[in-house]
Write a protein that holds these residues in place. Structure first.
Motif, PDB file in Angstrom:
ATOM      1  N   LEU A 251       0.837  -1.198   0.000  1.00  0.00           N
ATOM      2  CA  LEU A 251       0.000   0.000   0.000  1.00  0.00           C
ATOM      3  C   LEU A 251       0.870   1.246   0.000  1.00  0.00           C
ATOM      4  N   TRP A 252       1.887   1.248   0.834  1.00  0.00           N
ATOM      5  CA  TRP A 252       2.804   2.389   0.929  1.00  0.00           C
ATOM      6  C   TRP A 252       3.499   2.650  -0.406  1.00  0.00           C
ATOM      7  N   LYS A 253       4.003   1.593  -1.056  1.00  0.00           N
ATOM      8  CA  LYS A 253       4.679   1.763  -2.349  1.00  0.00           C
ATOM      9  C   LYS A 253       3.730   2.306  -3.407  1.00  0.00           C
ATOM     10  N   CYS A 254       2.514   1.759  -3.454  1.00  0.00           N
ATOM     11  CA  CYS A 254       1.527   2.228  -4.430  1.00  0.00           C
ATOM     12  C   CYS A 254       1.184   3.692  -4.195  1.00  0.00           C
ATOM     13  N   CYS A 255       1.087   4.070  -2.915  1.00  0.00           N
ATOM     14  CA  CYS A 255       0.747   5.447  -2.577  1.00  0.00           C
ATOM     15  C   CYS A 255       1.871   6.400  -2.970  1.00  0.00           C
ATOM     16  N   VAL A 256       3.108   6.007  -2.714  1.00  0.00           N
ATOM     17  CA  VAL A 256       4.265   6.816  -3.110  1.00  0.00           C
ATOM     18  C   VAL A 256       4.266   7.021  -4.624  1.00  0.00           C
ATOM     19  N   GLU A 257       4.043   5.954  -5.375  1.00  0.00           N
ATOM     20  CA  GLU A 257       4.094   6.045  -6.829  1.00  0.00           C
ATOM     21  C   GLU A 257       2.944   6.890  -7.382  1.00  0.00           C
ATOM     22  N   HIS A 258       1.740   6.729  -6.836  1.00  0.00           N
ATOM     23  CA  HIS A 258       0.621   7.554  -7.285  1.00  0.00           C
ATOM     24  C   HIS A 258       0.864   9.026  -6.965  1.00  0.00           C
ATOM     25  N   HIS A 259       1.372   9.280  -5.772  1.00  0.00           N
ATOM     26  CA  HIS A 259       1.656  10.663  -5.378  1.00  0.00           C
ATOM     27  C   HIS A 259       2.658  11.301  -6.332  1.00  0.00           C
ATOM     28  N   THR A 260       3.717  10.583  -6.649  1.00  0.00           N
ATOM     29  CA  THR A 260       4.751  11.116  -7.538  1.00  0.00           C
ATOM     30  C   THR A 260       4.216  11.305  -8.947  1.00  0.00           C
ATOM     31  N   PHE A 261       3.412  10.351  -9.416  1.00  0.00           N
ATOM     32  CA  PHE A 261       2.936  10.400 -10.794  1.00  0.00           C
ATOM     33  C   PHE A 261       1.938  11.536 -11.016  1.00  0.00           C
ATOM     34  N   PHE A 262       1.077  11.802 -10.035  1.00  0.00           N
ATOM     35  CA  PHE A 262      -0.035  12.718 -10.266  1.00  0.00           C
ATOM     36  C   PHE A 262       0.103  14.086  -9.616  1.00  0.00           C
ATOM     37  N   ARG A 263       1.018  14.275  -8.679  1.00  0.00           N
ATOM     38  CA  ARG A 263       1.011  15.530  -7.940  1.00  0.00           C
ATOM     39  C   ARG A 263       1.412  16.697  -8.842  1.00  0.00           C
ATOM     40  N   ILE A 264       1.118  17.926  -8.362  1.00  0.00           N
ATOM     41  CA  ILE A 264       1.420  19.127  -9.135  1.00  0.00           C
ATOM     42  C   ILE A 264       2.929  19.279  -9.277  1.00  0.00           C
ATOM     43  N   PRO A 265       3.446  19.619 -10.472  1.00  0.00           N
ATOM     44  CA  PRO A 265       4.899  19.779 -10.650  1.00  0.00           C
ATOM     45  C   PRO A 265       5.450  20.858  -9.731  1.00  0.00           C
ATOM     46  N   GLU A 266       6.632  20.574  -9.182  1.00  0.00           N
ATOM     47  CA  GLU A 266       7.207  21.500  -8.201  1.00  0.00           C
ATOM     48  C   GLU A 266       7.661  22.806  -8.831  1.00  0.00           C
ATOM     49  N   ASN A 267       7.877  22.808 -10.163  1.00  0.00           N
ATOM     50  CA  ASN A 267       8.342  24.042 -10.787  1.00  0.00           C
ATOM     51  C   ASN A 267       7.184  24.936 -11.233  1.00  0.00           C
ATOM     52  N   GLU A 268       5.946  24.549 -10.940  1.00  0.00           N
ATOM     53  CA  GLU A 268       4.811  25.404 -11.266  1.00  0.00           C
ATOM     54  C   GLU A 268       4.754  26.558 -10.283  1.00  0.00           C
ATOM     55  N   PRO A 269       4.584  27.782 -10.778  1.00  0.00           N
ATOM     56  CA  PRO A 269       4.493  28.915  -9.857  1.00  0.00           C
ATOM     57  C   PRO A 269       3.245  28.827  -8.995  1.00  0.00           C
ATOM     58  N   ASN A 270       3.386  29.267  -7.759  1.00  0.00           N
ATOM     59  CA  ASN A 270       2.280  29.335  -6.799  1.00  0.00           C
ATOM     60  C   ASN A 270       1.660  27.979  -6.486  1.00  0.00           C
ATOM     61  N   SER A 271       2.390  26.900  -6.755  1.00  0.00           N
ATOM     62  CA  SER A 271       1.820  25.581  -6.463  1.00  0.00           C
ATOM     63  C   SER A 271       2.050  25.233  -4.996  1.00  0.00           C
TER      64      SER A 271
END
Length: 355
Positions: A251-271
């Motif tokens: 569950l932890w591995k799947c959650c890490v991978e989903h979080h990385t795949f879908f989260r907002i890009p860190e280089n987006e302004p005001n994210s």
């Protein structure tokens, strides 16, 4: 056994002629029927749960990350594979839908498979040769036939696009469910989705946490922790118990991978990502090895869609036609249709049970 998972995946992607490969994976079952994804970074020998089941070794191709809007996938071949997977999700009950939606979805399947309605070819009961939902009833088949008659002119790619456009709106679309326990051993399910983690209890949604606000996931033995950033910028931790250490780590591995795949890009302004970086990182022992969803849309290395793509569609399995007779609505007759068992070069999505 010394072959890396990435090599096996590459063979499958080449066979299917897929370029948008990061949405897909290969899943396998251990002896207790718990499912796992093949890790591209590890050798087959390192997948001990897989090695213990064979030889032979069985792997199931399917969607690992469901695109939030599958209609925006760049290539028709990718959308076709999503169509096959979602169609199977509905058929096997993983994606429940009301009867009116099921009828519309079924009509798109028939349109893709058979083309425009033709009264000379499509005789009474032709829809009953196909399966769309668990415990399929004659009323649904009649509704599908009525809608199919209205879908004149839709080519397979268009019907499949319309199918995905409707299916993506269903509540359980793209939800990867994991059983856990809460307080007093009450049963919950954590659903990993394109937008975040959804918590279900008694089949009802009792919580939703979006990926940009999830600052950390952690596990220890059978305890799983989800840490969430609130609107007041304070963090709250939610704790759940898994069945055992193996399922908790999965569950932890799947959650890490989903979080990385879908989260907002860190280089987006005001994210929110920049704010979250102050609170610690996610998955400090496990890293996702593929491209993220946003990277795939911006990646200039592969020009998509590729020109002159030819898609070889597979025929669905068909069944004896339902025929209505006096005193018995559920009588069946055997049809001599030579296309009952079609063959294809396309590998259909996974039929492995998802948890």
């Amino acid at each position: 056994k010394s072959t890396k998972g990435s090599v096996v995946l590459a063979y499958v992607f080449r066979h299917l002629n897929l370029a948008e490969i990061d949405y897909f994976g290969l899943r396998y079952c251990d002896r207790s029927h718990q499912t796992f994804w093949l890790d591209p970074t590890k050798t087959l020998a390192e997948h001990k749960a897989l090695i213990s089941t064979g030889p032979p070794y069985t792997l199931y191709f399917g969607i690992k990350f469901y695109a939030e809007d599958p209609c925006k996938l760049k290539e028709e071949i990718t959308r076709y594979q999503f169509f096959l997977q979602v169609k199977q999700d509905v058929l096997q009950g993983r994606l429940p839908c009301p009867i009116n939606t099921a009828a519309q979805l079924g009509a798109y399947i028939i349109q893709s498979e058979l083309g425009d309605y033709d009264p000379y070819k499509h005789t009474a009961g032709y829809v009953s040769e196909y399966r769309f939902v668990p415990d399929q009833k004659e009323e649904l088949e009649d509704a599908i036939e009525r809608i199919h008659k209205t879908l004149v002119g839709q080519i397979p790619a268009e019907a499949e696009m319309n199918y995905l456009g409707l299916a993506k709106c269903l509540e359980m679309y793209g939800v990867d469910l994991h059983p856990v326990y809460g307080e007093n051993k009450s049963e919950y399910f954590l659903g990993l989705t394109p937008i975040g983690v959804v918590v279900y209890k008694n089949k009802k949604q009792v919580g939703k946490y979006f990926w940009p606000r999830i600052t950390k996931v952690h596990f220890k033995e059978t305890q799983f922790e989800l840490r969430v950033l609130g609107k007041d910028c304070n963090e709250t931790s939610f704790f759940f118990e898994a069945r055992n250490k193996i399922t908790c780590k999965y569950l932890w591995k799947c959650c890490v991978e989903h979080h990385t795949f879908f989260r907002i890009p860190e280089n987006e302004p005001n994210s929110l990502s920049r704010k979250i970086s102050k609170f610690g990182s996610i998955g400090y022992k496990h890293r996702f090895s593929g491209r993220t969803s946003s990277q795939m849309t911006r990646d200039p290395s592969v020009l998509l869609p590729r020109p002159d793509q030819c898609i070889e569609r597979s025929r669905s399995k068909t069944y004896p036609k339902r025929t209505q007779q006096t005193g018995s609505k559920n009588m069946y007759q055997i049809t001599t249709n030579g296309e009952n068992e079609g063959t294809t070069k396309i590998i259909a999505p996974s039929s492995a049970k998802r948890y």
